[in-house]
Design an enzyme around this catalytic site. Structure first.
Site, PDB file in Angstrom:
ATOM      1  N   SER A  62       0.805  -1.228   0.000  1.00 35.78           N
ATOM      2  CA  SER A  62       0.000   0.000   0.000  1.00 35.78           C
ATOM      3  C   SER A  62       0.837   1.278   0.000  1.00 35.78           C
ATOM      4  O   SER A  62       0.316   2.344  -0.294  1.00 35.78           O
ATOM      5  CB  SER A  62      -0.941   0.016   1.212  1.00 35.78           C
ATOM      6  OG  SER A  62      -0.202   0.102   2.416  1.00 35.78           O
ATOM      7  N   HIS A 102       1.368   4.282   6.805  1.00 35.90           N
ATOM      8  CA  HIS A 102       0.766   5.137   5.778  1.00 35.90           C
ATOM      9  C   HIS A 102       1.200   6.587   5.956  1.00 35.90           C
ATOM     10  O   HIS A 102       1.767   6.947   6.979  1.00 35.90           O
ATOM     11  CB  HIS A 102      -0.760   5.035   5.800  1.00 35.90           C
ATOM     12  CG  HIS A 102      -1.274   3.794   5.130  1.00 35.90           C
ATOM     13  ND1 HIS A 102      -2.588   3.424   5.161  1.00 35.90           N
ATOM     14  CD2 HIS A 102      -0.655   2.824   4.407  1.00 35.90           C
ATOM     15  CE1 HIS A 102      -2.758   2.291   4.496  1.00 35.90           C
ATOM     16  NE2 HIS A 102      -1.581   1.913   4.036  1.00 35.90           N
ATOM     17  N   ASP A 128      -7.792   6.304   4.800  1.00 35.01           N
ATOM     18  CA  ASP A 128      -7.818   5.148   5.703  1.00 35.01           C
ATOM     19  C   ASP A 128      -9.013   5.092   6.647  1.00 35.01           C
ATOM     20  O   ASP A 128      -9.028   4.255   7.548  1.00 35.01           O
ATOM     21  CB  ASP A 128      -6.537   5.133   6.556  1.00 35.01           C
ATOM     22  CG  ASP A 128      -5.311   4.792   5.744  1.00 35.01           C
ATOM     23  OD1 ASP A 128      -5.456   4.253   4.634  1.00 35.01           O
ATOM     24  OD2 ASP A 128      -4.199   5.062   6.227  1.00 35.01           O
TER      25      ASP A 128
END
Length: 185
Positions: A62, A102, A128
């Site tokens: 990701s 992230h 998210d």
């Protein structure tokens, strides 16, 4: 198993049987010292970096192209450093055991001085919020495990491999333990 590996195992067991009690105790203490040294180094890193987990492995794609699956990240989490848009953070979500790596994409500063932020994987199409706990729209400072300060590419792939194939992990750990216990020096 081949004949050669069976002979090696027999030879190791013979070495162990020939050791006297003092040698056996020395080997066990050596093994305990190695394990305790590793734990002390980990705890020392936690103190120095301010992070409960100073080293993490990227588990998914990701964050590509910034980080790839298997990259080893070095984290810090100093309380006085403000979180900024664009920083890569590692956070834990209530109800999930595995931390997520992230990027911070939005900050929301309140009048009382508290800051909330929103994250997104570089390779993901949406933010998210779907990963956060139910009814949670923003992350807070308490959710942060650390911020990425450096990385080693693909070094953590070994960890991923050992978690995906636990029998291999236990075989490797057993072999290492036997080697440490039977090695004479």
């Amino acid at each position: 198993m081949g004949v050669a590996s069976m002979l090696q195992i027999d030879e190791m067991l013979g070495d162990f049987n020939r050791m006297n009690k003092r040698q056996s105790l020395y080997q066990v203490l050596s093994f305990a010292m190695i394990v305790s040294s590793a734990l002390m180094i980990w705890k020392g890193l936690m103190v120095v970096t301010g992070s409960e987990s100073p080293i993490v492995v990227v588990l998914s794609g990701s964050m590509e192209p910034a980080f790839h699956r298997g990259d080893l990240l070095f984290l810090t989490n100093y309380k006085e450093d403000p979180v900024r848009v664009g920083e890569i953070v590692v956070f834990k979500v209530e109800g999930r055991d595995i931390p997520i790596v992230h990027r911070v994409i939005k900050l929301h500063e309140k009048e009382d001085g508290s800051v909330k932020f929103l994250t997104k994987g570089d390779n993901n199409n949406v933010d998210d919020r779907g990963l956060y706990a139910p009814n949670q729209l923003w992350l807070t400072k308490k959710d942060i495990v650390g911020r990425a300060r450096g990385f080693l590419p693909y070094v953590g792939i070994i960890t991923i491999f050992m978690n995906e194939y636990p029998k291999v992990k236990w075989a490797i750990l057993s072999i290492l333990a036997i080697f440490v216990l039977l090695h004479r020096e």
